[in-house]
Design a protein around this motif. Sequence first.
Motif, PDB file in Angstrom:
ATOM      1  N   HIS A 196       6.338   4.501  -2.731  1.00  0.00           N
ATOM      2  CA  HIS A 196       5.135   4.837  -1.976  1.00  0.00           C
ATOM      3  C   HIS A 196       5.475   5.703  -0.765  1.00  0.00           C
ATOM      4  N   PRO A 197       4.718   6.785  -0.562  1.00  0.00           N
ATOM      5  CA  PRO A 197       4.918   7.606   0.634  1.00  0.00           C
ATOM      6  C   PRO A 197       4.594   6.789   1.895  1.00  0.00           C
ATOM      7  N   PRO A 198       5.198   7.134   3.025  1.00  0.00           N
ATOM      8  CA  PRO A 198       4.897   6.422   4.274  1.00  0.00           C
ATOM      9  C   PRO A 198       3.399   6.441   4.577  1.00  0.00           C
ATOM     10  N   GLY A 199       2.899   5.312   5.033  1.00  0.00           N
ATOM     11  CA  GLY A 199       1.504   5.211   5.433  1.00  0.00           C
ATOM     12  C   GLY A 199       0.517   4.951   4.308  1.00  0.00           C
ATOM     13  N   THR A 200       1.003   4.826   3.079  1.00  0.00           N
ATOM     14  CA  THR A 200       0.096   4.528   1.969  1.00  0.00           C
ATOM     15  C   THR A 200       0.066   3.027   1.728  1.00  0.00           C
ATOM     16  N   LEU A 201      -0.964   2.576   1.036  1.00  0.00           N
ATOM     17  CA  LEU A 201      -1.085   1.156   0.714  1.00  0.00           C
ATOM     18  C   LEU A 201      -0.084   0.793  -0.381  1.00  0.00           C
ATOM     19  N   PRO A 202       0.628  -0.325  -0.221  1.00  0.00           N
ATOM     20  CA  PRO A 202       1.648  -0.711  -1.193  1.00  0.00           C
ATOM     21  C   PRO A 202       1.058  -1.386  -2.439  1.00  0.00           C
ATOM     22  N   VAL A 203       0.316  -0.612  -3.201  1.00  0.00           N
ATOM     23  CA  VAL A 203      -0.327  -1.107  -4.413  1.00  0.00           C
ATOM     24  C   VAL A 203       0.708  -1.185  -5.528  1.00  0.00           C
ATOM     25  N   ILE A 204       0.723  -2.308  -6.240  1.00  0.00           N
ATOM     26  CA  ILE A 204       1.647  -2.477  -7.366  1.00  0.00           C
ATOM     27  C   ILE A 204       1.084  -1.715  -8.561  1.00  0.00           C
ATOM     28  N   TYR A 205       1.898  -0.826  -9.109  1.00  0.00           N
ATOM     29  CA  TYR A 205       1.485   0.025 -10.232  1.00  0.00           C
ATOM     30  C   TYR A 205       1.284  -0.787 -11.501  1.00  0.00           C
ATOM     31  N   GLU A 206       0.205  -0.495 -12.210  1.00  0.00           N
ATOM     32  CA  GLU A 206      -0.084  -1.108 -13.514  1.00  0.00           C
ATOM     33  C   GLU A 206      -0.316   0.012 -14.501  1.00  0.00           C
ATOM     34  N   GLN A 207       0.408  -0.014 -15.577  1.00  0.00           N
ATOM     35  CA  GLN A 207       0.344   1.037 -16.583  1.00  0.00           C
ATOM     36  C   GLN A 207      -0.781   0.787 -17.576  1.00  0.00           C
TER      37      GLN A 207
END
Length: 195
Positions: A19-30
């Motif tokens: 995740h880029p700095p300052g973005t929400l740490p959303v867990i990726y789901e495929q």
Amino acid sequence: MALLSMAGCAAPPRKVVTHPPGTLPVIYEQSTAHSTCLVASAVMAANYVLDRRVLTEAGVRQELVARGLDETRVADIRAFLAERDLHLVVLQGRLDGEPPVGLEYWLRNRGYPVICVINRQSGDPAFNHAVVVIGISSNPDRPGVDIIHYLDPSSAEPLHSVERAVFEILWSGGDHAMMVVIQPPESGSGGTGSG
């Protein structure tokens, strides 16, 4: 926005997301099928709100099929989430910070990832595609030009970062449709909220 017909949501190999700095740490789901980008996006947003990985795209798909619900219908995804005390707010959004429909408002002020419907084949709703916007940042190479960061559940590269103008074109192809998964505040006593 009763039905999202999505072409090209087939599952690519899974990759790690930084995740880029300052973005929400959303867990990726495929997305694991050509029509499940909405399900995968709703799972990402719901798990973020719940602060843990509770739902999976495959599990939600199985439950939807077992109930005779359609994985491409926003109303069916909304009903599924409501059974888990989550609300799916559906809006026609804008790329500004003005409540209640501003993309920046939901991301920066409210702290929610936003599901946006984009379309790379503008004018053909068969190519509507759900992605999860996780942040907006300044472009270090072009001052004054923001970058929109989003997770694409169907892409070989899960994280996409595009200039605001590019995202606007993609999003306008999906009629600026956006959805936010929220959890209502606990009423009464007995809540287990953190903080």
